[in-house]
Design a protein around this motif. Structure first.
Motif, PDB file in Angstrom:
ATOM      1  N   MET A 309      40.725  32.751  43.686  1.00 57.31           N
ATOM      2  CA  MET A 309      41.688  33.461  44.576  1.00 57.31           C
ATOM      3  C   MET A 309      43.558  33.065  44.441  1.00 57.31           C
ATOM      4  O   MET A 309      43.327  31.669  44.639  1.00 57.31           O
ATOM      5  CB  MET A 309      41.144  33.222  45.693  1.00 57.31           C
ATOM      6  CG  MET A 309      41.848  34.370  46.618  1.00 57.31           C
ATOM      7  SD  MET A 309      40.861  34.405  48.837  1.00 57.31           S
ATOM      8  CE  MET A 309      42.373  35.522  49.794  1.00 57.31           C
ATOM      9  N   THR A 310      44.034  34.140  45.179  1.00 62.28           N
ATOM     10  CA  THR A 310      45.773  33.870  44.816  1.00 62.28           C
ATOM     11  C   THR A 310      46.392  35.081  45.222  1.00 62.28           C
ATOM     12  O   THR A 310      45.282  36.149  44.230  1.00 62.28           O
ATOM     13  CB  THR A 310      46.551  32.925  43.052  1.00 62.28           C
ATOM     14  OG1 THR A 310      47.691  33.009  43.736  1.00 62.28           O
ATOM     15  CG2 THR A 310      46.148  34.131  41.986  1.00 62.28           C
ATOM     16  N   ARG A 340      44.090  29.609  45.323  1.00 59.50           N
ATOM     17  CA  ARG A 340      45.947  29.025  45.839  1.00 59.50           C
ATOM     18  C   ARG A 340      45.986  29.453  47.319  1.00 59.50           C
ATOM     19  O   ARG A 340      46.966  30.482  47.121  1.00 59.50           O
ATOM     20  CB  ARG A 340      46.677  29.855  44.805  1.00 59.50           C
ATOM     21  CG  ARG A 340      48.402  29.806  44.945  1.00 59.50           C
ATOM     22  CD  ARG A 340      48.610  30.174  43.847  1.00 59.50           C
ATOM     23  NE  ARG A 340      49.909  29.311  43.274  1.00 59.50           N
ATOM     24  CZ  ARG A 340      51.269  29.832  44.463  1.00 59.50           C
ATOM     25  NH1 ARG A 340      50.723  31.255  45.675  1.00 59.50           N
ATOM     26  NH2 ARG A 340      52.315  29.514  44.768  1.00 59.50           N
ATOM     27  N   HIS A 341      46.689  28.481  48.139  1.00 61.09           N
ATOM     28  CA  HIS A 341      46.634  28.598  49.848  1.00 61.09           C
ATOM     29  C   HIS A 341      48.017  27.864  50.117  1.00 61.09           C
ATOM     30  O   HIS A 341      47.303  26.466  49.700  1.00 61.09           O
ATOM     31  CB  HIS A 341      45.212  28.308  50.229  1.00 61.09           C
ATOM     32  CG  HIS A 341      45.285  28.654  51.774  1.00 61.09           C
ATOM     33  ND1 HIS A 341      45.896  30.365  52.001  1.00 61.09           N
ATOM     34  CD2 HIS A 341      45.549  27.783  52.316  1.00 61.09           C
ATOM     35  CE1 HIS A 341      45.393  29.591  53.461  1.00 61.09           C
ATOM     36  NE2 HIS A 341      45.848  28.282  54.297  1.00 61.09           N
ATOM     37  N   VAL A 356      44.176  24.758  46.820  1.00 64.38           N
ATOM     38  CA  VAL A 356      45.027  24.204  45.282  1.00 64.38           C
ATOM     39  C   VAL A 356      46.692  24.822  46.132  1.00 64.38           C
ATOM     40  O   VAL A 356      46.788  25.849  46.311  1.00 64.38           O
ATOM     41  CB  VAL A 356      45.306  24.393  43.714  1.00 64.38           C
ATOM     42  CG1 VAL A 356      43.656  23.788  43.921  1.00 64.38           C
ATOM     43  CG2 VAL A 356      44.895  25.564  43.602  1.00 64.38           C
ATOM     44  N   ASP A 357      48.116  24.082  45.803  1.00 61.55           N
ATOM     45  CA  ASP A 357      49.359  24.624  45.992  1.00 61.55           C
ATOM     46  C   ASP A 357      49.667  25.565  44.588  1.00 61.55           C
ATOM     47  O   ASP A 357      50.299  26.847  44.946  1.00 61.55           O
ATOM     48  CB  ASP A 357      50.143  23.015  46.073  1.00 61.55           C
ATOM     49  CG  ASP A 357      50.099  23.473  47.584  1.00 61.55           C
ATOM     50  OD1 ASP A 357      49.615  24.125  48.891  1.00 61.55           O
ATOM     51  OD2 ASP A 357      50.775  22.096  47.618  1.00 61.55           O
ATOM     52  N   PHE A 373      38.316  37.225  40.483  1.00 62.02           N
ATOM     53  CA  PHE A 373      38.984  37.265  40.816  1.00 62.02           C
ATOM     54  C   PHE A 373      39.761  37.740  41.540  1.00 62.02           C
ATOM     55  O   PHE A 373      40.306  39.152  42.276  1.00 62.02           O
ATOM     56  CB  PHE A 373      40.378  37.875  39.467  1.00 62.02           C
ATOM     57  CG  PHE A 373      41.824  36.792  39.408  1.00 62.02           C
ATOM     58  CD1 PHE A 373      42.368  36.415  40.151  1.00 62.02           C
ATOM     59  CD2 PHE A 373      42.666  37.718  38.915  1.00 62.02           C
ATOM     60  CE1 PHE A 373      43.748  36.103  40.422  1.00 62.02           C
ATOM     61  CE2 PHE A 373      44.166  37.350  39.017  1.00 62.02           C
ATOM     62  CZ  PHE A 373      44.042  36.630  40.204  1.00 62.02           C
ATOM     63  N   VAL A 374      39.671  37.094  42.785  1.00 58.80           N
ATOM     64  CA  VAL A 374      40.572  37.374  43.867  1.00 58.80           C
ATOM     65  C   VAL A 374      41.985  37.666  44.186  1.00 58.80           C
ATOM     66  O   VAL A 374      42.207  36.650  44.592  1.00 58.80           O
ATOM     67  CB  VAL A 374      39.834  37.123  45.018  1.00 58.80           C
ATOM     68  CG1 VAL A 374      40.361  37.728  46.936  1.00 58.80           C
ATOM     69  CG2 VAL A 374      38.532  36.629  45.534  1.00 58.80           C
ATOM     70  N   ALA A 375      42.652  39.202  44.185  1.00 58.90           N
ATOM     71  CA  ALA A 375      43.878  38.607  44.037  1.00 58.90           C
ATOM     72  C   ALA A 375      44.658  40.053  45.080  1.00 58.90           C
ATOM     73  O   ALA A 375      44.120  40.641  45.499  1.00 58.90           O
ATOM     74  CB  ALA A 375      44.371  39.187  42.181  1.00 58.90           C
ATOM     75  N   HIS A 376      46.532  39.744  44.605  1.00 51.64           N
ATOM     76  CA  HIS A 376      46.756  41.367  45.624  1.00 51.64           C
ATOM     77  C   HIS A 376      47.060  42.294  44.994  1.00 51.64           C
ATOM     78  O   HIS A 376      47.515  42.821  45.193  1.00 51.64           O
ATOM     79  CB  HIS A 376      47.724  40.210  46.386  1.00 51.64           C
ATOM     80  CG  HIS A 376      48.944  39.617  45.621  1.00 51.64           C
ATOM     81  ND1 HIS A 376      48.924  38.845  44.104  1.00 51.64           N
ATOM     82  CD2 HIS A 376      50.017  40.057  45.306  1.00 51.64           C
ATOM     83  CE1 HIS A 376      49.760  38.979  43.210  1.00 51.64           C
ATOM     84  NE2 HIS A 376      50.739  39.220  43.704  1.00 51.64           N
ATOM     85  N   GLY A 377      47.319  41.589  43.335  1.00 56.94           N
ATOM     86  CA  GLY A 377      47.510  43.372  43.008  1.00 56.94           C
ATOM     87  C   GLY A 377      49.233  43.185  41.739  1.00 56.94           C
ATOM     88  O   GLY A 377      49.302  44.164  41.709  1.00 56.94           O
TER      89      GLY A 377
END
Length: 530
Positions: A309-310, A340-341, A356-357, A373-377
């Motif tokens: 995820m990012t 990634r958070h 993770v950074d 994959f969790v993503a913003h697009g």
């Protein structure tokens, strides 16, 4: 004598090599990029051009947060900027996410649209004011002219690079998907609003009447932005520094080659032009091995696999309540999670979740253990998901992200949850659907197969056309003459009027003559009777 012959052969071979390599001398490229995530893919293109022996100069701002001043790839030309855009964007994005969480309403939409247009206008104004320093610096102008650049490579999401190319009278190549007002195709090629959705509209290429009305409305916003907000900023700069003046639309239409960061595996079919080269996924290549600790974590997931995820480079942190809900869902799942958070760790974080950074996103997406994959697009992430064949759970936040994810969802390769709808129940239901319904992975892998089945890799196409422009000092033969036509000629409105007149005038004349003769006959008849 034998030794002498061998020596002469070596000398001749050496001279041949020198002569051959002289034809492969690198060119001089002046680059005007856009900061942030746009720089990520511009840098990948510059790395390839650098390996091919080209000399690169990059114009950057003193407040740049992504483009370093020192680099082995390029020489930088730094211009002073009074205010950095990073905090500017961050404030807007946080406000945008807050408004989204409140739910959709007409008032929220109007406020977000106003804020977006205001932010974009301010960004163009800041960049234009910074670029004016180049024109007002005679030493820098002299150096730029004497550097014998072969072309300007620019990202036209901001327009100063186009103005500079015009000022220096250099060929122009665009690394593009977005222009100063919307998506590049709309000022480049015929774009019927009946089946071509405007970004931001959330529509597909299949629209009913109400949706076409909505599409027209969104197009009106883009034209308003172009004509009244962004256009005048560049008009002022052009009128002051370009002989004869210019406008941003004509500068865009005058570009030699458009390296377009999309393709028709991803995009809906539409008209295009011969100087558009589609390089969607050009940044993708076979995955490299993961660092040992990350590989160990990924393998520890066993048959359940891994979720990554990012939400992109611009988002520092999700709203706390959203992050906590997502973390609590992850904690209950048998899969391992790499997230990634930035910001405070969610209080509900489970042992199966690694925060993770930064993550090697492409190498992870190419790993067989990755399931979702969790993503913003964002454009880069979506194209990488297609290349590696990983289904997407999309949480769009702003800009083009919903439209990008919608193209995957329409093809059965992704599922979207709006930020306002993200909670433990919706997130868990959707991610389980993506994990357990095989059609999502099958559809994405089909898209991956289509994307990879090309005669030439997208990166090779990109570098070929950059070098093509260098060799031929431009590519004006690929540009249509339509751009210089007035609207009434372009749509043959004048021809239509002529044809209608040519048909109706004789008919009207015949009718008028017949009426005149008829009236005259009646008059004679009345005279005789009297």
């Amino acid at each position: 004598s034998m030794a002498l012959t061998r020596f002469s052969g070596i000398v001749i071979l050496f001279l041949h090599l020198i002569l051959l390599t002289s034809h492969c001398d690198g060119g001089n490229i002046l680059v005007f990029p856009v900061d942030g995530s746009h720089w990520i893919n511009m840098k990948i293109l510059l790395e390839e051009l650098h390996t091919r022996g080209h000399n690169i100069s990059v114009i950057r701002s003193s407040t740049s947060w992504y483009i370093p001043e020192k680099s082995p790839l390029y020489t930088s030309i730094t211009i002073e900027m009074d205010e950095g855009l990073e905090n500017f964007f961050d404030i807007y994005l946080q406000e945008h996410m807050r408004a989204q969480r409140e739910g959709a309403s007409l008032l929220t939409f109007l406020k977000l649209t106003k804020d977006f247009l205001s932010m974009i206008t301010q960004a163009h104004l800041v960049w234009c004011n910074a670029t004016i320093q180049i024109f007002q610096n005679p030493i820098l102008v002299k150096n730029l002219k004497e550097s014998q650049y072969d072309l300007v490579l620019a990202d036209p999401a901001m327009g100063p690079g186009l103005v500079l190319a015009k000022y220096l009278e250099l060929p122009l190549v665009l690394n593009v998907r977005w222009i100063t007002s919307g998506e590049g195709h709309f000022i480049l090629a015929p774009s019927p609003l009946s089946y071509i959705p405007v970004p931001g509209s959330g529509l597909t290429d299949k629209m009913d009447f109400i949706q076409r009305v909505k599409n027209f409305f969104f197009y009106s916003i883009i034209k308003f932005q172009e004509k009244f907000l962004v256009g005048p900023i560049y008009d002022n700069m052009c009128n002051k520094y370009i002989e004869g003046g210019c406008d941003i639309v004509s500068l865009l239409q005058g570009a030699d080659i458009w390296l377009f960061r999309s393709d028709f595996v991803f995009e809906f079919p539409r008209p295009t032009m011969p100087n558009v080269v589609y390089i969607g996924g050009f940044q993708c290549k076979p995955a490299q091995p993961l660092p040992a600790d990350l590989e160990e974590f990924v393998q520890s997931a066993g048959e359940h696999g891994v979720i990554i995820m990012t939400l992109g480079t611009l988002v520092n942190a999700l709203p706390k309540e959203v992050a906590d809900e997502i973390a609590s869902v992850f904690a209950k799942m048998p899969q391992k999670v790499i997230w990634r958070h930035k910001g405070d760790h969610p209080s509900t974080l489970g042992n199966n979740t690694l925060i993770v950074d930064w993550m090697p996103q492409k190498d992870l997406l190419g790993h067989p253990q990755i399931k979702v994959f969790v993503a913003h697009g964002g454009t880069n992430g979506v194209q990488e998901a297609i290349y590696y064949g990983v289904p997407v759970l999309g949480i769009p936040l702003f800009f083009d992200q919903y439209d990008n994810l919608l193209r995957l969802q329409e093809r059965g390769a992704a599922k979207i949850i709006q930020l306002a709808d993200v909670n433990g129940h919706t997130f868990e239901k959707t991610i389980k659907e993506l994990l357990h319904k095989v059609s999502y992975r099958e559809n994405m892998q089909r898209l991956s197969s289509l994307h990879r089945d090309q005669p030439m890799p997208p990166m090779d196409q990109a570098t070929f056309w950059v070098e093509y422009v260098m060799r031929h000092k431009g590519a004006p033969h690929l540009r249509t003459e339509a751009y210089g036509m007035p609207w009434y000629s372009y749509y043959c409105f004048d021809v239509l009027i002529f044809l209608v007149t040519a048909v109706t005038l004789p008919l009207f004349s015949i009718f008028a003559i017949a009426k005149f003769l008829c009236c005259r006959r009646k008059k004679r008849t009345k005279t005789k009777q009297s």
